[in-house]
Design a protein around this motif. Structure first.
Motif, short mmCIF file in Angstrom:
data_model
loop_
_atom_site.label_atom_id
_atom_site.label_comp_id
_atom_site.label_asym_id
_atom_site.label_seq_id
_atom_site.Cartn_x
_atom_site.Cartn_y
_atom_site.Cartn_z
N PHE A 396 84.36 58.33 62.47
CA PHE A 396 84.50 59.41 63.45
C PHE A 396 83.64 60.59 62.99
CE2 PHE A 396 88.68 57.18 63.95
CZ PHE A 396 88.52 56.81 65.28
N PRO A 397 83.32 61.54 63.89
CA PRO A 397 82.44 62.66 63.49
C PRO A 397 82.96 63.36 62.23
CG PRO A 397 82.87 62.73 65.86
CD PRO A 397 83.75 61.65 65.30
N GLY A 398 82.07 63.57 61.29
CA GLY A 398 82.41 64.33 60.08
C GLY A 398 83.21 63.59 59.04
N ARG A 399 83.52 62.33 59.24
CA ARG A 399 84.40 61.61 58.31
C ARG A 399 83.89 61.66 56.87
NH1 ARG A 399 89.37 59.62 56.71
NH2 ARG A 399 89.08 57.78 55.44
N MET A 400 82.57 61.46 56.68
CA MET A 400 82.07 61.42 55.30
C MET A 400 81.59 62.80 54.82
SD MET A 400 80.37 57.63 54.88
CE MET A 400 80.43 57.61 53.07
N GLY A 401 81.95 63.85 55.56
CA GLY A 401 81.63 65.21 55.11
C GLY A 401 81.00 66.07 56.18
N SER A 402 79.75 65.76 56.54
CA SER A 402 79.02 66.62 57.48
C SER A 402 79.19 66.14 58.92
CB SER A 402 77.54 66.60 57.10
OG SER A 402 76.77 67.05 58.19
N LYS A 403 79.46 67.10 59.80
CA LYS A 403 79.62 66.77 61.23
C LYS A 403 78.31 66.28 61.85
CE LYS A 403 81.88 70.52 62.96
NZ LYS A 403 82.40 71.37 64.06
N SER A 404 77.18 66.64 61.25
CA SER A 404 75.91 66.17 61.83
C SER A 404 75.42 64.87 61.21
CB SER A 404 74.84 67.27 61.77
OG SER A 404 75.03 68.09 60.67
N SER A 405 76.17 64.32 60.26
CA SER A 405 75.76 63.03 59.72
C SER A 405 76.29 61.90 60.61
CB SER A 405 76.27 62.85 58.28
OG SER A 405 77.68 62.89 58.23
N GLN A 406 75.69 60.73 60.47
CA GLN A 406 76.13 59.57 61.23
C GLN A 406 76.49 58.45 60.27
OE1 GLN A 406 73.57 58.46 64.62
NE2 GLN A 406 72.27 60.17 63.98
N VAL A 407 77.51 57.67 60.61
CA VAL A 407 77.94 56.60 59.72
C VAL A 407 78.02 55.28 60.48
CG1 VAL A 407 79.81 55.77 58.21
CG2 VAL A 407 79.27 58.22 58.29
N TYR A 408 77.37 54.26 59.91
CA TYR A 408 77.54 52.88 60.37
C TYR A 408 78.47 52.19 59.38
CZ TYR A 408 73.41 53.13 63.47
OH TYR A 408 72.52 53.45 64.45
N LEU A 409 79.47 51.49 59.89
CA LEU A 409 80.35 50.72 59.01
C LEU A 409 79.86 49.28 58.99
CD1 LEU A 409 83.80 51.96 60.38
CD2 LEU A 409 82.48 52.90 58.47
N ALA A 410 79.84 48.68 57.79
CA ALA A 410 79.36 47.30 57.68
C ALA A 410 79.92 46.65 56.43
CB ALA A 410 77.83 47.29 57.64
N SER A 411 79.63 45.36 56.25
CA SER A 411 80.09 44.62 55.07
C SER A 411 79.23 45.00 53.87
CB SER A 411 79.96 43.11 55.32
OG SER A 411 78.59 42.73 55.17
N PRO A 412 79.72 44.72 52.65
CA PRO A 412 78.91 44.97 51.46
C PRO A 412 77.56 44.22 51.50
CG PRO A 412 81.18 44.57 50.84
CD PRO A 412 81.09 44.27 52.31
N TYR A 413 77.55 43.01 52.03
CA TYR A 413 76.28 42.28 52.18
C TYR A 413 75.29 43.08 53.04
CZ TYR A 413 77.49 37.55 50.43
OH TYR A 413 77.80 36.45 49.67
N THR A 414 75.77 43.51 54.21
CA THR A 414 74.87 44.20 55.14
C THR A 414 74.44 45.56 54.60
OG1 THR A 414 75.90 43.05 56.99
CG2 THR A 414 74.67 45.04 57.53
#
Lengths: 432, 191
Positions: A396-414
């Motif tokens: 969700f917005p800001g989850r990893m700190g900054s509201k302007s960052s973007q996060v893709y969730l994936a497997s450790p392989y990917t």
């Protein structure tokens, strides 16, 4: 009355012979877990409601695992660890994994399993939404708030609304490039971030039976991302082997009755499953890696209760060995036990840690770290417009700190494959 | 519990997660210390992206800079409000900021429980999403007797659901108060 595994566990802990979905019941707690973020306010409410001199319901059943804001200069965060320490001392609580000692563990959900606190048939409440991870052991485990935790701390009991169970059957042989993370991202994408609200998500089928405990934990860990109350997988020989190696405590295996009623049953053919991502800014914004490959990323992150377990790093190392990362890459083992294993386990004469260091990754200390952003000095936290591909659980917005960052969730392989190219990459390009 | 809540409305979209309600970096503050506690009001809803803050126009801060109390006391949001973490700091932050009720077609389970058991605010459920029928700044009257909410600007009323099985806990003011009233906890357990 025919019942599901979850219904049977709840009925037994309510001291009644049968329960039905929708019923509100009071259940007994086997284990109450809290950490450094929600422990201090829980302690505050406990003292306010039961009195400064009140005793906890059972010191043996309270497990306190600081893991969120550990390696920070934030004075309030450090003060919160002191509050835990003082409470543990006051109440002589034996199960405290203190920061800066040999006992320090790291991420609570993985520590619970490693230390033998996850037991089939038990009821585990924790002040963290990912407490549902422990459902992998065939137990009822769910996240609660501070008030509920304070209530349990004083009484050992909590009211629970009995959830309906949604079944997810994964049959067949899971392809070698597909991990449990891909499967749960597929399922969340199919049902939505509120697709299992107030319900149990049960995973079964030959694909699940063949999974290691760590992979099963990944499945159950993310049921909260579909709104689920708990995840559950029937305990079997794999579960018993893991549990017996870590505790002598008794446990009880429950199975679904043949005519148990389910909200829905969803079937997945393992052979059809693909590497998946959840695109910004929601865990249900699914896409197959194939469909979004070549989307740019500027950062890779491997860690957390979801994707920072030993087998997650073994997977990442398979891809990162003898390679160089193209974007900044952060490695955070969930626990100190995993950290040790990464230093002692070797592939072709190099430890996993050496493989990561040689690939150019940065290594953090065991804790929740940047999964949830946290204080400004948190390892791996986003601060500007980073595009991070991560093995964590929320985007969700800001989850990893900054509201302007973007996060893709994936497997450790990917994530590992994408770290090598700077774009979303199918791990099959690097595996075999 | 009051029969009616009258207040200015702040409108939000769907899936407002707990990191948007109170970003994790701020969870270090004490909820008991009277001064530190105010920080939760100051940072309430600070994680919502600016363009989506205060619909339909956005870019409307929930709290004026430097303050810890909002002029908005009713939140109207689309589905799945409060998803994400189990942090009770989320409903607490809204209460500290002055929010009395949230109205949405659905809640994430833990947020709903925390709102009820901690007695922070009333989690009302509308029959449908009301996001298109209210603008941030409108005044709303939430009526628990007639089970509806009225937009005083347009005069339109919309039904809200009965609070259901948890209404006794809400009316008592939280799980501890409920447990005392129902005899599960002794009166004298109060410090």
């Amino acid at each position: 009355m025919p019942m599901t595994i979850t219904e049977k566990i709840l009925a037994e802990h309510a001291g009644i012979t049968g329960v039905s979905p929708g019923e509100n019941i009071w259940v007994d707690t086997d284990i109450l877990m809290t950490h450094d973020v929600c422990g201090p306010p829980t302690i505050g409410i406990f003292k306010q409601q039961f009195g400064e001199k009140a005793s906890v319901f059972d010191p043996e059943k309270v497990v306190i695992i600081p893991d969120h804001y550990i390696f920070t200069n934030d004075k309030h965060a450090n003060r919160n660890i002191d509050i835990l320490r003082d409470f543990v001392k006051e109440h002589n609580l034996p199960n405290y994994y203190d920061v800066g000692t040999e006992r320090y563990k790291g991420v609570c959900h993985i520590a619970l399993a490693e230390e033998g606190w996850t037991r089939p048939g038990n009821v585990l409440f924790g002040t963290d939404s990912h407490t549902c991870t422990a459902g992998a052991f065939g137990q009822f485990a769910t996240g609660i708030g501070n008030t509920d935790a304070a209530f349990i701390l004083g009484t050992g009991k909590l009211w629970v609304k009995v959830p309906e169970t949604m079944q997810f059957i994964i049959d067949g042989e899971i392809p070698p490039y597909v991990m449990a993370k891909d499967i749960i991202l597929q399922i969340i994408g199919d049902i939505g971030v509120d697709g299992a609200s107030y319900r149990t998500m049960e995973f079964a089928g030959s694909g699940v039976e063949a999974m290691s405990m760590e992979e099963r934990m990944t499945l159950c860990n993310m049921v909260i991302e579909a709104g689920g109350k708990n995840g559950i997988i029937a305990a079997d020989a794999t579960t018993e082997e893991y549990v017996k190696a870590r505790t002598d405590a008794p446990y009880k295996i429950f199975r679904n009755d043949a005519d148990a009623k389910f909200h829905t049953t969803n079937y997945y053919k393992a052979e059809d499953l693909l590497p998946m991502v959840a695109q910004p800014h929601s865990p249900d914004n699914k896409a197959s890696v194939r469909d979004v490959q070549s989307e740019k990323v500027t950062r890779a992150y491997i860690g957390s209760c979801t994707g920072g377990k030993f087998s997650d790093f073994v997977a990442a190392a398979e891809i990162l060995k003898d390679q160089q990362v193209a974007v900044e890459t952060f490695i955070v083992p969930a626990t100190t036990e995993i950290d040790k294993l990464l230093r002692t386990t070797q592939i072709n004469g190099h430890s996993l840690m050496q493989i990561f260091e040689n690939a150019g990754a940065q290594i953090g200390k065991p804790s929740c770290a940047a999964c949830l952003g946290g204080p400004a000095d948190t390892f791996g936290r986003t601060h500007k417009d980073e595009i991070c591909i991560s093995t964590t659980n929320r985007n969700f917005p800001g989850r990893m700190g900054s509201k302007s960052s973007q996060v893709y969730l994936a497997s450790p392989y990917t994530v590992a494959a994408s770290a090598l190219t700077g774009k979303i990459t199918d791990p099959q390009e690097f595996l075999n | 519990m009051q029969n009616k809540i009258l207040g200015r409305v702040y409108v939000l979209g769907e899936d407002i997660d707990t990191d948007q309600i109170i970003p994790a970096a701020h969870l270090v503050y004490s909820l008991e210390d009277p001064d530190e506690r105010k920080k939760y009001g100051e940072y309430a809803l600070s994680g919502v992206p600016a363009a989506l803050a205060g619909l339909p126009n956005g870019n409307m801060p929930f709290i004026e800079k430097g303050k810890s109390h909002s002029e908005f006391s009713i939140i109207i949001a689309a589905k799945n409000f409060g998803c994400g973490s189990s942090r009770e700091h989320a409903p607490a932050a809204l209460e500290i900021a002055g929010v009395k009720a949230v109205i949405t077609p659905s809640y994430a389970r833990i947020f709903y429980r925390n709102a009820v058991d901690g007695g922070f605010l009333i989690p009302a459920e509308s029959e449908k999403s009301l996001v298109d029928y209210f603008k941030t700044g409108d005044q709303a009257e939430l009526d628990f007797i007639n089970k509806n909410v009225t937009n005083t600007r347009t005069g339109e009323s919309f039904s809200v659901k009965e609070l259901g099985q948890v209404s006794q806990i809400i009316e008592a003011g939280g799980i501890f108060e409920y447990a005392r009233i129902s005899g599960m906890l002794q009166e004298n357990t109060h410090a």
